[in-house]
Design a protein around this motif. Structure first.
Motif, mmCIF file in Angstrom:
data_model
loop_
_atom_site.group_PDB
_atom_site.id
_atom_site.type_symbol
_atom_site.label_atom_id
_atom_site.label_comp_id
_atom_site.label_asym_id
_atom_site.label_seq_id
_atom_site.Cartn_x
_atom_site.Cartn_y
_atom_site.Cartn_z
ATOM 1 N N SER A 1 0.820 -1.209 0.000
ATOM 2 C CA SER A 1 0.000 0.000 0.000
ATOM 3 C C SER A 1 0.855 1.262 0.000
ATOM 4 C CB SER A 1 -0.937 0.013 1.207
ATOM 5 O OG SER A 1 -1.919 -0.981 1.075
ATOM 6 N N VAL A 2 1.927 1.254 0.794
ATOM 7 C CA VAL A 2 2.798 2.427 0.853
ATOM 8 C C VAL A 2 3.508 2.634 -0.481
ATOM 9 C CG1 VAL A 2 4.882 3.366 1.933
ATOM 10 C CG2 VAL A 2 3.081 2.380 3.345
ATOM 11 N N ALA B 1 -9.949 -0.484 -3.671
ATOM 12 C CA ALA B 1 -10.215 -1.555 -2.700
ATOM 13 C C ALA B 1 -9.137 -1.590 -1.616
ATOM 14 C CB ALA B 1 -10.276 -2.902 -3.418
ATOM 15 N N ASN B 2 -7.880 -1.446 -2.016
ATOM 16 C CA ASN B 2 -6.800 -1.436 -1.020
ATOM 17 C C ASN B 2 -6.880 -0.201 -0.141
ATOM 18 O OD1 ASN B 2 -5.804 -3.839 -1.936
ATOM 19 N ND2 ASN B 2 -4.086 -2.959 -3.041
ATOM 20 N N ARG B 3 -7.227 0.922 -0.711
ATOM 21 C CA ARG B 3 -7.357 2.148 0.073
ATOM 22 C C ARG B 3 -8.455 1.994 1.118
ATOM 23 N NH1 ARG B 3 -10.761 6.082 -0.230
ATOM 24 N NH2 ARG B 3 -11.509 5.448 -2.274
ATOM 25 N N PHE C 1 3.846 5.848 -5.586
ATOM 26 C CA PHE C 1 3.816 5.961 -7.039
ATOM 27 C C PHE C 1 2.469 6.454 -7.560
ATOM 28 C CE2 PHE C 1 7.349 2.965 -6.479
ATOM 29 C CZ PHE C 1 8.316 3.640 -7.205
ATOM 30 N N GLY C 2 1.494 6.624 -6.673
ATOM 31 C CA GLY C 2 0.199 7.165 -7.069
ATOM 32 C C GLY C 2 -0.695 6.190 -7.797
ATOM 33 N N VAL C 3 -0.556 4.895 -7.532
ATOM 34 C CA VAL C 3 -1.346 3.892 -8.234
ATOM 35 C C VAL C 3 -2.145 3.004 -7.274
ATOM 36 C CG1 VAL C 3 0.131 3.828 -10.277
ATOM 37 C CG2 VAL C 3 0.650 2.347 -8.344
#
Length: 83
Positions: free
Chosen positions: A28-29, A40-42, A34-36
């Motif tokens: 996640s980090v 769902a992960n957020r 990288f801004g991608v």
């Protein structure tokens, strides 16, 4: 026919107190750097994660990035000056 209730799935991902594993936090980090980051992960990060975990990994990743850039620039400058 299965006697498994789809509304009562007891996988670790569905438990409300289940925190993301280290590799999930790292993923996640990196994705955020990288801004991608996926939606769902957020959502998982904000609902189940602890801010301290993400901040700690983020600080370590930023320090590693700065050190890496410093080393690469030092090597390039050293090569360019012939010394």
């Amino acid at each position: 026919m299965s006697d498994r209730d789809p509304n009562n799935d007891n996988t670790p991902e569905d438990k409300p107190d289940h925190r993301p594993r280290f590799l999930q936090v790292l993923h996640s980090v990196l994705a955020a750097l990288f801004g991608v980051q996926s939606g769902a992960n957020r959502e998982r990060d904000f609902q189940k994660g602890k801010a301290g975990d993400y901040i700690g990994v983020y600080v370590i990743m930023v320090i590693a990035l700065v050190v890496t850039v410093f080393i690469v620039v030092s090597i390039v400058i050293s090569s360019a000056t012939g010394g």
